[in-house]
Enzyme design. Sequence first.
Site, PDB file in Angstrom:
ATOM      1  N   GLY A  12       0.825  -1.216   0.000  1.00 46.61           N
ATOM      2  CA  GLY A  12       0.000   0.000   0.000  1.00 46.61           C
ATOM      3  C   GLY A  12       0.853   1.257   0.000  1.00 46.61           C
ATOM      4  O   GLY A  12       0.562   2.228   0.702  1.00 46.61           O
ATOM      5  N   ILE A  17       0.676   6.813   5.394  1.00 53.21           N
ATOM      6  CA  ILE A  17       1.756   6.318   6.265  1.00 53.21           C
ATOM      7  C   ILE A  17       2.837   5.626   5.439  1.00 53.21           C
ATOM      8  O   ILE A  17       4.038   5.871   5.618  1.00 53.21           O
ATOM      9  CB  ILE A  17       1.185   5.338   7.322  1.00 53.21           C
ATOM     10  CG1 ILE A  17       0.225   6.075   8.270  1.00 53.21           C
ATOM     11  CG2 ILE A  17       2.308   4.667   8.111  1.00 53.21           C
ATOM     12  CD1 ILE A  17      -0.493   5.185   9.279  1.00 53.21           C
ATOM     13  N   LYS A  44      -1.585   8.626  -7.948  1.00 52.27           N
ATOM     14  CA  LYS A  44      -1.057   7.914  -6.777  1.00 52.27           C
ATOM     15  C   LYS A  44       0.378   7.450  -6.984  1.00 52.27           C
ATOM     16  O   LYS A  44       1.158   7.408  -6.041  1.00 52.27           O
ATOM     17  CB  LYS A  44      -1.950   6.717  -6.448  1.00 52.27           C
ATOM     18  CG  LYS A  44      -3.311   7.151  -5.928  1.00 52.27           C
ATOM     19  CD  LYS A  44      -4.070   6.032  -5.281  1.00 52.27           C
ATOM     20  CE  LYS A  44      -5.358   6.595  -4.683  1.00 52.27           C
ATOM     21  NZ  LYS A  44      -6.075   5.645  -3.874  1.00 52.27           N
ATOM     22  N   TYR A 160     -14.415  -0.555  11.354  1.00 51.55           N
ATOM     23  CA  TYR A 160     -12.985  -0.343  11.083  1.00 51.55           C
ATOM     24  C   TYR A 160     -12.123  -0.944  12.201  1.00 51.55           C
ATOM     25  O   TYR A 160     -11.158  -1.683  11.937  1.00 51.55           O
ATOM     26  CB  TYR A 160     -12.676   1.154  10.900  1.00 51.55           C
ATOM     27  CG  TYR A 160     -11.187   1.427  10.913  1.00 51.55           C
ATOM     28  CD1 TYR A 160     -10.384   1.058   9.828  1.00 51.55           C
ATOM     29  CD2 TYR A 160     -10.567   2.008  12.027  1.00 51.55           C
ATOM     30  CE1 TYR A 160      -9.017   1.268   9.847  1.00 51.55           C
ATOM     31  CE2 TYR A 160      -9.200   2.222  12.056  1.00 51.55           C
ATOM     32  CZ  TYR A 160      -8.426   1.853  10.961  1.00 51.55           C
ATOM     33  OH  TYR A 160      -7.064   2.049  10.994  1.00 51.55           O
ATOM     34  N   LYS A 164      -9.270  -4.023  12.092  1.00 47.43           N
ATOM     35  CA  LYS A 164      -7.874  -3.968  12.556  1.00 47.43           C
ATOM     36  C   LYS A 164      -7.611  -5.030  13.624  1.00 47.43           C
ATOM     37  O   LYS A 164      -6.562  -5.666  13.630  1.00 47.43           O
ATOM     38  CB  LYS A 164      -7.540  -2.572  13.110  1.00 47.43           C
ATOM     39  CG  LYS A 164      -7.627  -1.444  12.106  1.00 47.43           C
ATOM     40  CD  LYS A 164      -6.806  -1.670  10.843  1.00 47.43           C
ATOM     41  CE  LYS A 164      -5.325  -1.591  11.049  1.00 47.43           C
ATOM     42  NZ  LYS A 164      -4.586  -1.853   9.781  1.00 47.43           N
TER      43      LYS A 164
HETATM   44  P1  NDP Z   1      -4.430   5.402   3.505  1.00 48.54           P
HETATM   45  O1  NDP Z   1      -5.864   5.277   3.156  1.00 48.54           O
HETATM   46  O2  NDP Z   1      -3.689   6.602   3.086  1.00 48.54           O
HETATM   47  O3  NDP Z   1      -3.651   4.117   3.016  1.00 48.54           O
HETATM   48  C1  NDP Z   1      -4.250   2.859   2.941  1.00 48.54           C
HETATM   49  C2  NDP Z   1      -3.491   2.041   1.925  1.00 48.54           C
HETATM   50  O4  NDP Z   1      -4.078   0.745   1.833  1.00 48.54           O
HETATM   51  C3  NDP Z   1      -3.554   2.660   0.525  1.00 48.54           C
HETATM   52  O5  NDP Z   1      -2.312   2.539  -0.086  1.00 48.54           O
HETATM   53  C4  NDP Z   1      -4.579   1.787  -0.171  1.00 48.54           C
HETATM   54  O6  NDP Z   1      -4.375   1.711  -1.572  1.00 48.54           O
HETATM   55  C5  NDP Z   1      -4.284   0.448   0.459  1.00 48.54           C
HETATM   56  N1  NDP Z   1      -5.410  -0.463   0.273  1.00 48.54           N
HETATM   57  C6  NDP Z   1      -6.671  -0.339   0.752  1.00 48.54           C
HETATM   58  N2  NDP Z   1      -7.409  -1.360   0.306  1.00 48.54           N
HETATM   59  C7  NDP Z   1      -6.598  -2.121  -0.478  1.00 48.54           C
HETATM   60  C8  NDP Z   1      -6.773  -3.310  -1.245  1.00 48.54           C
HETATM   61  N3  NDP Z   1      -7.940  -3.943  -1.326  1.00 48.54           N
HETATM   62  N4  NDP Z   1      -5.694  -3.831  -1.900  1.00 48.54           N
HETATM   63  C9  NDP Z   1      -4.506  -3.206  -1.868  1.00 48.54           C
HETATM   64  N5  NDP Z   1      -4.277  -2.070  -1.169  1.00 48.54           N
HETATM   65  C10 NDP Z   1      -5.315  -1.544  -0.491  1.00 48.54           C
HETATM   66  O7  NDP Z   1      -4.383   5.239   5.082  1.00 48.54           O
HETATM   67  P2  NDP Z   1      -3.193   5.390   6.115  1.00 48.54           P
HETATM   68  O8  NDP Z   1      -1.904   5.537   5.450  1.00 48.54           O
HETATM   69  O9  NDP Z   1      -3.604   6.408   7.085  1.00 48.54           O
HETATM   70  O10 NDP Z   1      -3.291   3.965   6.818  1.00 48.54           O
HETATM   71  C11 NDP Z   1      -2.371   2.955   6.535  1.00 48.54           C
HETATM   72  C12 NDP Z   1      -2.491   1.854   7.576  1.00 48.54           C
HETATM   73  O11 NDP Z   1      -2.329   2.389   8.866  1.00 48.54           O
HETATM   74  C13 NDP Z   1      -3.843   1.139   7.581  1.00 48.54           C
HETATM   75  O12 NDP Z   1      -3.579  -0.220   7.881  1.00 48.54           O
HETATM   76  C14 NDP Z   1      -4.568   1.796   8.739  1.00 48.54           C
HETATM   77  O13 NDP Z   1      -5.517   0.932   9.289  1.00 48.54           O
HETATM   78  C15 NDP Z   1      -3.404   2.007   9.697  1.00 48.54           C
HETATM   79  N6  NDP Z   1      -3.631   3.044  10.688  1.00 48.54           N
HETATM   80  C16 NDP Z   1      -3.858   4.340  10.302  1.00 48.54           C
HETATM   81  C17 NDP Z   1      -4.063   5.324  11.241  1.00 48.54           C
HETATM   82  C18 NDP Z   1      -4.296   6.746  10.859  1.00 48.54           C
HETATM   83  O14 NDP Z   1      -4.722   7.535  11.714  1.00 48.54           O
HETATM   84  N7  NDP Z   1      -4.021   7.135   9.611  1.00 48.54           N
HETATM   85  C19 NDP Z   1      -4.076   4.991  12.686  1.00 48.54           C
HETATM   86  C20 NDP Z   1      -3.764   3.620  12.984  1.00 48.54           C
HETATM   87  C21 NDP Z   1      -3.558   2.690  12.006  1.00 48.54           C
HETATM   88  P3  NDP Z   1      -4.943   2.846  -2.565  1.00 48.54           P
HETATM   89  O15 NDP Z   1      -3.944   3.983  -2.484  1.00 48.54           O
HETATM   90  O16 NDP Z   1      -4.979   2.175  -3.873  1.00 48.54           O
HETATM   91  O17 NDP Z   1      -6.294   3.232  -2.045  1.00 48.54           O
END
Ligand code: NDP
Length: 360
Positions: A12, A17, A44, A160, A164
């Site tokens: 991702g 992050i 992206k 959500y 997790k």
């Molecule tokens: P983003 O939405 O910016 O990033 C999520 C990423 O997951 C994107 O790259 C997205 O791809 C990818 N993704 C989602 N669904 C799929 C799929 N079906 N197949 C492949 N890739 C997928 O969120 P964050 O960077 O904020 O979050 C990243 C991680 O951190 C997640 O696991 C989230 O749960 C965790 N997290 C985030 C927090 C926050 O406050 N931001 C807090 C705690 C944990 P695409 O770009 O194509 O959509």
Amino acid sequence: MAASSGLVLVTGASGFIASHIVKLLQSQGHKVRGTVRSLANEDKVKPLYSLCSDAKHKLELVEANLNSLESWDAAVKDCEYVIHVASPFPSTSPQDENEIIRPAVEGTTNVFKACAKAKSVKRIVLTSSCAAIAWEQCPGYNERVRTEKDWSDTTKIDAYSKSKTLAERAAWDFIKELPAEEKIELAVINPAFVMGPVLHGSTGTSQEVVKRLLEKAMPAIPKINFPVVDVRDVAIAHVKAMTLPEAAGNRHILATDNMYFSDMAHVLKKEFEPQGYNIPTMVAPYFVLWLSSIFDKTVKMILPQIGLVYKFDNSRMKNVLGIVPHTTTDTLVDMAYTMIERGFVFKTKKYRGPPEQKQG
Ligand code: NDP
């Protein structure tokens, strides 16, 4: 086990992050492969190639989807470390919770299966969440400071948080069941609400609060409190957890300070009001929010959080991972400037740009 390749996979990579993790790894000289859902998505993909202009190794990007087991074999091939960040992080709750639970849990299992098959992976770092530690939406759950020993009760959390919690449980179970000769180490990172500068090419849930405040998308703000952590500290934590011996087999809470939305609004107001931004600081009464939740799905999602204060013990973040956290003021102000500079928030006529030392 194959010879050490040093290659790190970040899943991702196009996310908020993950883009910081990729940048940090590259700046430290690591060979990095990132996954994206579609290489054809220029918005992206393009920003990822310029994250680290003087990188020793060019970033390699491949396509992989959490829902497709087959897509992960090629992604994981020859990797020594896998940082699994990808997971759905929506700003509204889906009608059917499985829309996010399935990709989170099955996606994690798919990535881990590919790691076990590859035979080159030494350690996986999984991005979980404080939502897997404690995010119960009922009064009385917020009295005690939570530690890495705590797990959210899946009968009392939103979709959500459930995604997790179940994904992290699936990860630990998978590792436990591997035969001794095929063991892979696992280190888990559990961030609170992540904020800070934006490097990636789209905006998501983490950016919503700052965007709404800067654009005065609501006249008054909900009385909501979140533990916050800076995305740069989150990236450091992932990279340290990749090799630090003490990180293996452990969870790591990342949380700097608790902040109300109104605290965030006041920080932004001080910096951006003189630059023409009209930031709301008035706290909305509950019934007003309840009314707007009928029309606004994001408000609907956060409504159950009103009145709750989640407190987390960040000793492992400071003492084991050695993180010296950014101040929340720097986190918010730097975040807002990058969002304006990248066009995610409009520029006012009085906007003068980030202070000299913060540019670049
Ligand atoms: P983003 O939405 O910016 O990033 C999520 C990423 O997951 C994107 O790259 C997205 O791809 C990818 N993704 C989602 N669904 C799929 C799929 N079906 N197949 C492949 N890739 C997928 O969120 P964050 O960077 O904020 O979050 C990243 C991680 O951190 C997640 O696991 C989230 O749960 C965790 N997290 C985030 C927090 C926050 O406050 N931001 C807090 C705690 C944990 P695409 O770009 O194509 O959509």
